[in-house]
Motif scaffolding. Structure first.
Motif, PDB file in Angstrom:
ATOM      1  N   GLU A 157       0.813  -1.200   0.151  1.00 46.87           N
ATOM      2  CA  GLU A 157       0.117   0.057   0.113  1.00 46.87           C
ATOM      3  C   GLU A 157       1.128   1.275  -0.026  1.00 46.87           C
ATOM      4  OE1 GLU A 157      -3.663   0.496   2.391  1.00 46.87           O
ATOM      5  OE2 GLU A 157      -2.547   2.065   3.430  1.00 46.87           O
ATOM      6  N   VAL A 158       0.822   1.975  -0.872  1.00 44.97           N
ATOM      7  CA  VAL A 158       1.634   3.448  -1.305  1.00 44.97           C
ATOM      8  C   VAL A 158       0.622   4.417  -1.271  1.00 44.97           C
ATOM      9  CG1 VAL A 158       3.250   4.452  -2.642  1.00 44.97           C
ATOM     10  CG2 VAL A 158       3.428   2.155  -2.645  1.00 44.97           C
ATOM     11  N   SER A 159       1.002   5.450  -0.546  1.00 44.19           N
ATOM     12  CA  SER A 159       0.323   6.920  -0.818  1.00 44.19           C
ATOM     13  C   SER A 159       1.243   7.943  -1.284  1.00 44.19           C
ATOM     14  CB  SER A 159      -0.029   7.213   0.755  1.00 44.19           C
ATOM     15  OG  SER A 159      -1.079   6.520   1.382  1.00 44.19           O
ATOM     16  N   PHE A 160       0.420   8.533  -1.797  1.00 39.51           N
ATOM     17  CA  PHE A 160       1.224   9.948  -2.664  1.00 39.51           C
ATOM     18  C   PHE A 160       0.855  11.455  -1.798  1.00 39.51           C
ATOM     19  CE2 PHE A 160       0.857   6.601  -5.301  1.00 39.51           C
ATOM     20  CZ  PHE A 160       1.964   6.418  -5.949  1.00 39.51           C
ATOM     21  N   ALA A 161       1.935  11.976  -1.649  1.00 37.57           N
ATOM     22  CA  ALA A 161       1.714  13.392  -0.707  1.00 37.57           C
ATOM     23  C   ALA A 161       2.111  14.427  -2.054  1.00 37.57           C
ATOM     24  CB  ALA A 161       2.425  13.463   0.499  1.00 37.57           C
ATOM     25  N   PHE A 162       1.356  15.069  -2.537  1.00 38.85           N
ATOM     26  CA  PHE A 162       1.795  16.109  -3.515  1.00 38.85           C
ATOM     27  C   PHE A 162       1.704  17.475  -2.875  1.00 38.85           C
ATOM     28  CE2 PHE A 162      -0.900  12.889  -5.523  1.00 38.85           C
ATOM     29  CZ  PHE A 162      -0.168  12.459  -6.651  1.00 38.85           C
TER      30      PHE A 162
ATOM     31  N   TYR B 130      10.209  -1.409  -9.335  1.00 39.64           N
ATOM     32  CA  TYR B 130      10.125   0.075  -9.104  1.00 39.64           C
ATOM     33  C   TYR B 130       9.304   0.747  -9.903  1.00 39.64           C
ATOM     34  CZ  TYR B 130      13.273   1.160 -13.100  1.00 39.64           C
ATOM     35  OH  TYR B 130      14.066   1.408 -14.287  1.00 39.64           O
ATOM     36  N   TYR B 131       8.953   1.803  -9.508  1.00 38.07           N
ATOM     37  CA  TYR B 131       8.092   2.754 -10.288  1.00 38.07           C
ATOM     38  C   TYR B 131       8.758   4.258 -10.619  1.00 38.07           C
ATOM     39  CZ  TYR B 131       4.313  -0.834  -9.550  1.00 38.07           C
ATOM     40  OH  TYR B 131       3.749  -2.137  -9.658  1.00 38.07           O
ATOM     41  N   SER B 132       8.104   4.723 -11.571  1.00 39.46           N
ATOM     42  CA  SER B 132       8.261   6.259 -11.779  1.00 39.46           C
ATOM     43  C   SER B 132       7.232   7.154 -11.956  1.00 39.46           C
ATOM     44  CB  SER B 132       9.403   6.459 -12.997  1.00 39.46           C
ATOM     45  OG  SER B 132       8.804   5.903 -14.140  1.00 39.46           O
ATOM     46  N   VAL B 133       6.976   8.356 -11.475  1.00 37.67           N
ATOM     47  CA  VAL B 133       5.862   9.139 -11.767  1.00 37.67           C
ATOM     48  C   VAL B 133       6.156   9.623 -13.166  1.00 37.67           C
ATOM     49  CG1 VAL B 133       4.796  11.105 -11.102  1.00 37.67           C
ATOM     50  CG2 VAL B 133       5.877   9.504  -9.276  1.00 37.67           C
ATOM     51  N   GLU B 134       5.339   9.409 -13.992  1.00 33.50           N
ATOM     52  CA  GLU B 134       5.281   9.744 -15.433  1.00 33.50           C
ATOM     53  C   GLU B 134       4.597  11.200 -15.466  1.00 33.50           C
ATOM     54  OE1 GLU B 134       6.664   7.847 -18.281  1.00 33.50           O
ATOM     55  OE2 GLU B 134       7.731   7.472 -16.453  1.00 33.50           O
ATOM     56  N   SER B 135       3.496  11.321 -14.946  1.00 34.06           N
ATOM     57  CA  SER B 135       2.886  12.745 -15.065  1.00 34.06           C
ATOM     58  C   SER B 135       1.640  12.812 -13.953  1.00 34.06           C
ATOM     59  CB  SER B 135       2.013  12.567 -16.421  1.00 34.06           C
ATOM     60  OG  SER B 135       0.898  11.853 -16.385  1.00 34.06           O
ATOM     61  N   VAL B 136       1.439  13.995 -13.735  1.00 34.99           N
ATOM     62  CA  VAL B 136       0.531  14.571 -12.733  1.00 34.99           C
ATOM     63  C   VAL B 136      -0.131  15.705 -13.522  1.00 34.99           C
ATOM     64  CG1 VAL B 136      -0.174  15.772 -10.691  1.00 34.99           C
ATOM     65  CG2 VAL B 136       1.874  14.058 -10.724  1.00 34.99           C
TER      66      VAL B 136
ATOM     67  N   SER C 127      -2.083  19.977 -18.594  1.00 33.82           N
ATOM     68  CA  SER C 127      -0.685  19.953 -18.858  1.00 33.82           C
ATOM     69  C   SER C 127       0.055  19.127 -17.514  1.00 33.82           C
ATOM     70  CB  SER C 127       0.240  21.276 -18.792  1.00 33.82           C
ATOM     71  OG  SER C 127      -0.450  21.955 -19.758  1.00 33.82           O
ATOM     72  N   SER C 128       0.933  18.430 -17.622  1.00 37.01           N
ATOM     73  CA  SER C 128       1.788  17.715 -16.775  1.00 37.01           C
ATOM     74  C   SER C 128       2.732  18.820 -15.778  1.00 37.01           C
ATOM     75  CB  SER C 128       2.604  16.640 -17.461  1.00 37.01           C
ATOM     76  OG  SER C 128       3.360  15.816 -16.196  1.00 37.01           O
ATOM     77  N   VAL C 129       2.622  18.669 -14.387  1.00 34.75           N
ATOM     78  CA  VAL C 129       3.286  19.436 -13.706  1.00 34.75           C
ATOM     79  C   VAL C 129       4.523  18.711 -12.993  1.00 34.75           C
ATOM     80  CG1 VAL C 129       1.615  21.414 -13.440  1.00 34.75           C
ATOM     81  CG2 VAL C 129       1.785  19.171 -11.844  1.00 34.75           C
ATOM     82  N   VAL C 130       5.006  17.702 -13.539  1.00 30.73           N
ATOM     83  CA  VAL C 130       6.010  16.930 -13.030  1.00 30.73           C
ATOM     84  C   VAL C 130       7.234  16.669 -14.217  1.00 30.73           C
ATOM     85  CG1 VAL C 130       5.183  16.205 -10.993  1.00 30.73           C
ATOM     86  CG2 VAL C 130       4.999  14.825 -12.967  1.00 30.73           C
ATOM     87  N   ASN C 131       8.513  16.392 -13.911  1.00 33.39           N
ATOM     88  CA  ASN C 131       9.194  15.833 -14.844  1.00 33.39           C
ATOM     89  C   ASN C 131       9.179  14.538 -15.078  1.00 33.39           C
ATOM     90  OD1 ASN C 131      10.252  18.683 -15.623  1.00 33.39           O
ATOM     91  ND2 ASN C 131      11.674  18.678 -13.874  1.00 33.39           N
TER      92      ASN C 131
ATOM     93  N   VAL D 193       5.623  13.998  -3.744  1.00 42.71           N
ATOM     94  CA  VAL D 193       5.686  14.592  -5.265  1.00 42.71           C
ATOM     95  C   VAL D 193       5.511  16.011  -5.240  1.00 42.71           C
ATOM     96  CG1 VAL D 193       4.786  14.214  -7.395  1.00 42.71           C
ATOM     97  CG2 VAL D 193       4.764  12.254  -5.966  1.00 42.71           C
ATOM     98  N   PRO D 194       6.677  16.736  -5.462  1.00 47.20           N
ATOM     99  CA  PRO D 194       6.605  18.114  -5.479  1.00 47.20           C
ATOM    100  C   PRO D 194       6.163  18.698  -7.073  1.00 47.20           C
ATOM    101  CG  PRO D 194       8.739  17.582  -5.584  1.00 47.20           C
ATOM    102  CD  PRO D 194       7.925  16.333  -5.452  1.00 47.20           C
ATOM    103  N   LEU D 195       5.032  19.550  -7.208  1.00 48.02           N
ATOM    104  CA  LEU D 195       4.332  19.878  -8.221  1.00 48.02           C
ATOM    105  C   LEU D 195       5.207  21.170  -8.666  1.00 48.02           C
ATOM    106  CD1 LEU D 195       0.771  19.161  -7.503  1.00 48.02           C
ATOM    107  CD2 LEU D 195       2.598  17.573  -8.516  1.00 48.02           C
ATOM    108  N   LEU D 196       5.266  21.437 -10.103  1.00 47.91           N
ATOM    109  CA  LEU D 196       5.776  22.611 -10.650  1.00 47.91           C
ATOM    110  C   LEU D 196       4.817  23.452 -10.849  1.00 47.91           C
ATOM    111  CD1 LEU D 196       8.031  20.808 -13.332  1.00 47.91           C
ATOM    112  CD2 LEU D 196       8.752  21.417 -10.974  1.00 47.91           C
TER     113      LEU D 196
END
Length: 347
Positions: free
Chosen positions: A125-130, A179-185, A190-194, A210-213
């Motif tokens: 179980e994984v949570s995401f903190a934006f 492993y996983y990578s964050v592809e887009s938010v 528009s996506s606000v991550v690299n 996950v810091p957003l741009l």
């Protein structure tokens, strides 16, 4: 008649086996199973284990149900197995400590059907903190695993992600972590991550930050000729998706936490409407010179003055008459043009 003799013989054999089993302490069920086994599939003891260790895993081995112990092991006596299709397991996840769950994948047979290894995938179980933008603005986010699977979610709550997979290696079965990578938010289209900048292993991180741009935009609106502040309002527009508006104070305003992307900057000011394209990827200062009505009047008056000068310059007597009349500074446009034409006609 022959069939009746065979049935009688089999019953007699089972009776003898049960009697022998009772005398030797062998369970009656095993003795009955041995009698039911074909000649080419004798009764054998099968060792069952799970990879990785899954306590309490329930499997059906050739019609016999077994449950693994705390070390993920069990044994069962059945007719020798010839195919992995003889083993099945429920697809319902098995809850494990630490917000994990085990899901049955497949089985491997070895040692001529005497060893069964049941492979399980372990979900974490994984949570995401934006951070950087209000989460209510997030439309969706996508993850990509090292196995190539792409997961897209609109729900920002916790998610169970496969953390391992079992493969057959040179030394037997082995676990490999995923492993996983964050592809887009996606925010405002528009996506606000690299892409792929944030990577993580579910087995190691229960919370992924996950810091957003998002950036600040300072807009300054000025008169093009005289450079003084003008205007009442500025818009940042992404057509059909986002429309941000702010009033101007002394020709300036600041937009904060603007999602990365492409915008049109539109200034409301007295004069010709002006807009500017903006690709936002860092904090920026946008200076917008506006051609106001005053600028247009000045720019329109200069050619007129030059034209009048060209008419009067070669006619000194006309200039003298205008000066002598004391009206030179007060002559309006129409009067001045009439005198100029009259002077041109009289020489």
């Amino acid at each position: 008649m022959t069939g009746g003799r065979e049935v009688a013989a089999r019953r007699a054999l089972v009776t003898l086996l049960l009697a022998a089993a009772a005398a030797s302490g062998v369970p009656a069920a095993s003795a009955a199973a041995a009698a039911a086994c074909p000649a080419d599939r004798p009764l054998v003891e099968v060792s069952v284990s799970t990879v990785p260790v899954v306590p309490g895993a329930r499997l059906d081995v050739a019609g016999r149900t077994v449950v693994t112990d705390g070390a993920g092991h069990a044994t069962v006596t059945v007719c020798r197995l010839t195919s992995a299709r003889d083993i099945t397991a429920p697809t319902t996840p098995i809850q494990l400590p630490g917000h994990r769950r085990a899901i049955f994948d497949r089985v491997f047979l070895s040692a001529r059907g005497r060893v069964v290894q049941a492979a399980y995938g372990i979900d974490h179980e994984v949570s995401f903190a934006f951070s950087g933008l209000p989460t209510r603005q997030i439309e969706r986010f996508s993850l990509k695993s090292s196995t190539g699977e792409v997961i897209t979610r609109t729900d920002l709550g916790p998610v169970h992600l496969p953390g391992t997979r079992v493969l057959r290696g040179p030394d037997g079965l082995e676990e490999r972590e995923i492993y996983y990578s964050v592809e887009s938010v996606t925010v405002a289209g528009s996506s606000v991550v690299n892409r792929s900048q944030i990577r993580f292993y579910p087995s190691e991180r229960q919370v992924v930050r996950v810091p957003l741009l998002a950036f600040d935009v300072r807009v300054e609106v000025v008169d093009r000729l005289f450079r003084h502040p003008v205007g009442s309002e500025v818009q940042l527009v992404r057509e059909g998706i986002l429309d941000l508006r702010k009033p101007l104070v002394d020709g300036q305003t600041v937009f904060t936490e603007v999602p990365r992307g492409e915008y049109d900057v539109v200034a409301a000011a007295p004069g010709l409407r002006i807009n500017r394209s903006l690709t936002l990827s860092t904090d920026q200062v946008v200076v917008m010179p506006v051609l106001t009505w005053l600028d247009l009047a000045v720019l329109g008056g200069v050619p007129l003055a030059i034209a009048v000068g060209l008419v009067l310059a070669p006619r000194p007597r006309l200039r003298q008459r205008l000066v002598a009349a004391g009206r030179w500074p007060l002559v309006r446009g129409r009067r001045l043009a009439a005198l100029a034409l009259r002077g041109a006609g009289g020489g």
